[in-house]
Design a protein around this motif. Sequence first.
Motif, PDB file in Angstrom:
ATOM      1  N   LEU A 145      36.782  12.771  46.959  1.00 18.34           N
ATOM      2  CA  LEU A 145      36.217  13.682  45.976  1.00 18.34           C
ATOM      3  C   LEU A 145      35.170  14.508  46.712  1.00 18.34           C
ATOM      4  N   LYS A 146      35.477  15.771  46.917  1.00 13.48           N
ATOM      5  CA  LYS A 146      34.635  16.627  47.754  1.00 13.48           C
ATOM      6  C   LYS A 146      33.397  17.117  47.008  1.00 13.48           C
ATOM      7  N   THR A 147      33.604  17.685  45.829  1.00 10.26           N
ATOM      8  CA  THR A 147      32.477  18.224  45.067  1.00 10.26           C
ATOM      9  C   THR A 147      32.578  17.804  43.604  1.00 10.26           C
ATOM     10  N   LEU A 148      31.435  17.742  42.967  1.00  6.68           N
ATOM     11  CA  LEU A 148      31.342  17.455  41.541  1.00  6.68           C
ATOM     12  C   LEU A 148      30.385  18.473  40.937  1.00  6.68           C
ATOM     13  N   THR A 149      30.829  19.151  39.902  1.00  2.54           N
ATOM     14  CA  THR A 149      29.986  20.121  39.207  1.00  2.54           C
ATOM     15  C   THR A 149      29.570  19.544  37.863  1.00  2.54           C
ATOM     16  N   LEU A 150      28.259  19.422  37.640  1.00  2.53           N
ATOM     17  CA  LEU A 150      27.710  18.897  36.397  1.00  2.53           C
ATOM     18  C   LEU A 150      26.878  19.986  35.731  1.00  2.53           C
ATOM     19  N   ASN A 151      27.306  20.415  34.544  1.00  5.82           N
ATOM     20  CA  ASN A 151      26.574  21.464  33.814  1.00  5.82           C
ATOM     21  C   ASN A 151      26.264  22.659  34.710  1.00  5.82           C
ATOM     22  N   ASP A 152      27.288  23.105  35.433  1.00  2.63           N
ATOM     23  CA  ASP A 152      27.229  24.305  36.285  1.00  2.63           C
ATOM     24  C   ASP A 152      26.388  24.128  37.549  1.00  2.63           C
ATOM     25  N   ILE A 153      26.024  22.908  37.879  1.00  6.20           N
ATOM     26  CA  ILE A 153      25.315  22.633  39.142  1.00  6.20           C
ATOM     27  C   ILE A 153      26.277  21.907  40.072  1.00  6.20           C
ATOM     28  N   ASN A 154      26.465  22.437  41.280  1.00  5.45           N
ATOM     29  CA  ASN A 154      27.428  21.881  42.232  1.00  5.45           C
ATOM     30  C   ASN A 154      26.767  20.845  43.142  1.00  5.45           C
ATOM     31  N   TYR A 155      27.487  19.744  43.366  1.00  5.79           N
ATOM     32  CA  TYR A 155      27.021  18.681  44.251  1.00  5.79           C
ATOM     33  C   TYR A 155      28.097  18.383  45.289  1.00  5.79           C
ATOM     34  N   ASN A 156      27.697  18.320  46.548  1.00  7.18           N
ATOM     35  CA  ASN A 156      28.600  17.876  47.606  1.00  7.18           C
ATOM     36  C   ASN A 156      28.622  16.351  47.620  1.00  7.18           C
ATOM     37  N   ILE A 157      29.797  15.792  47.365  1.00  5.37           N
ATOM     38  CA  ILE A 157      29.896  14.340  47.191  1.00  5.37           C
ATOM     39  C   ILE A 157      30.505  13.657  48.419  1.00  5.37           C
ATOM     40  N   ASP A 158      31.713  14.091  48.815  1.00  2.00           N
ATOM     41  CA  ASP A 158      32.440  13.473  49.936  1.00  2.00           C
ATOM     42  C   ASP A 158      32.540  11.958  49.782  1.00  2.00           C
ATOM     43  N   LYS A 159      32.992  11.514  48.617  1.00  2.00           N
ATOM     44  CA  LYS A 159      33.148  10.081  48.344  1.00  2.00           C
ATOM     45  C   LYS A 159      34.631   9.746  48.298  1.00  2.00           C
ATOM     46  N   THR A 160      35.032   8.730  49.040  1.00  2.00           N
ATOM     47  CA  THR A 160      36.442   8.352  49.113  1.00  2.00           C
ATOM     48  C   THR A 160      36.791   7.298  48.062  1.00  2.00           C
ATOM     49  N   ALA A 161      38.079   7.257  47.733  1.00  2.00           N
ATOM     50  CA  ALA A 161      38.608   6.207  46.860  1.00  2.00           C
ATOM     51  C   ALA A 161      39.942   5.745  47.415  1.00  2.00           C
ATOM     52  N   GLN A 162      40.143   4.440  47.431  1.00  2.00           N
ATOM     53  CA  GLN A 162      41.409   3.882  47.891  1.00  2.00           C
ATOM     54  C   GLN A 162      42.391   3.779  46.725  1.00  2.00           C
ATOM     55  N   TYR A 163      43.670   3.810  47.071  1.00  2.00           N
ATOM     56  CA  TYR A 163      44.706   3.704  46.054  1.00  2.00           C
ATOM     57  C   TYR A 163      44.628   2.347  45.377  1.00  2.00           C
ATOM     58  N   ASP A 164      44.646   2.350  44.037  1.00  2.00           N
ATOM     59  CA  ASP A 164      44.610   1.124  43.240  1.00  2.00           C
ATOM     60  C   ASP A 164      46.041   0.773  42.846  1.00  2.00           C
ATOM     61  N   PRO A 165      46.656  -0.244  43.503  1.00  2.00           N
ATOM     62  CA  PRO A 165      48.063  -0.545  43.213  1.00  2.00           C
ATOM     63  C   PRO A 165      48.277  -1.113  41.819  1.00  2.00           C
ATOM     64  N   ASP A 166      47.261  -1.780  41.259  1.00  2.00           N
ATOM     65  CA  ASP A 166      47.411  -2.343  39.912  1.00  2.00           C
ATOM     66  C   ASP A 166      47.449  -1.249  38.849  1.00  2.00           C
ATOM     67  N   ASN A 167      46.581  -0.249  39.002  1.00  2.00           N
ATOM     68  CA  ASN A 167      46.516   0.836  38.023  1.00  2.00           C
ATOM     69  C   ASN A 167      47.201   2.114  38.497  1.00  2.00           C
ATOM     70  N   LYS A 168      47.776   2.026  39.717  1.00  2.00           N
ATOM     71  CA  LYS A 168      48.606   3.108  40.263  1.00  2.00           C
ATOM     72  C   LYS A 168      47.878   4.460  40.256  1.00  2.00           C
ATOM     73  N   GLY A 169      46.742   4.477  40.968  1.00  4.36           N
ATOM     74  CA  GLY A 169      46.020   5.746  41.037  1.00  4.36           C
ATOM     75  C   GLY A 169      44.760   5.650  41.869  1.00  4.36           C
ATOM     76  N   TYR A 170      44.051   6.790  41.938  1.00  3.10           N
ATOM     77  CA  TYR A 170      42.767   6.897  42.630  1.00  3.10           C
ATOM     78  C   TYR A 170      41.692   7.130  41.562  1.00  3.10           C
TER      79      TYR A 170
END
Length: 207
Positions: A145-170
């Motif tokens: 997840l590179k960026t997150l915009t909250l109420n029109d304010i941009n944040y550089n996040i660069d947070k990774t997520a691994q694939y969740d095989p139980d819930n089939k997603g990130y």
Amino acid sequence: MQITITSKFSNYKLIFTAASLIGLLLIATPLLSNIIHLQEREKFSELYLLGPEKMAQNLPFNITPNQTYTTYLGVGNHMGETTYYTCKIKLRNQTENPPDSSTQTPSSLPTLYEYNFIIPNGENHTEPLTFSTTTTPPTKNITTLKTLTLNDINYNIDKTAQYDPDNKGYYYQLFIELWAYNPTTQTTQYQNRWVYLWLNTTTTTNP
């Protein structure tokens, strides 16, 4: 004479009954005051999230990059006095810790965005919370997840997520902690209240 004796006995009986009732009231008064005191001390705060129609439904879950989502953050004051609240918004992946309800401690993750409310006792307050994301396509079962915009304010996040095989997603979790100002200690304290949105970012595009 018989009438006089009966009348005196009745008077004594009335006096004894009245004295017994007064005694019971004196005994019960501390118990009643404790019950009333306990009821008066039932103070709490509410924290909740509503969907785009300001209802407890249709909250965002499957997230498309660069699309803006609208929710509403609500706080209710039942503390017995006007209270100054702070809502701290944070983001985590599956391996990072949320707030700990058992120890009543907040998450150690950094705060991205804050709301500050002054709410009179017995009233509720809501504010819009809009957000959007940009993410990278999965590579070796990892997405970012590179960026997150909250109420029109941009944040550089660069947070990774691994694939969740139980819930089939990130998945990421956007969560909000409730804090309140304590005039006795003159500090803002965590209220052991938090709400969250799970964000399924499985459908990703280049930012």
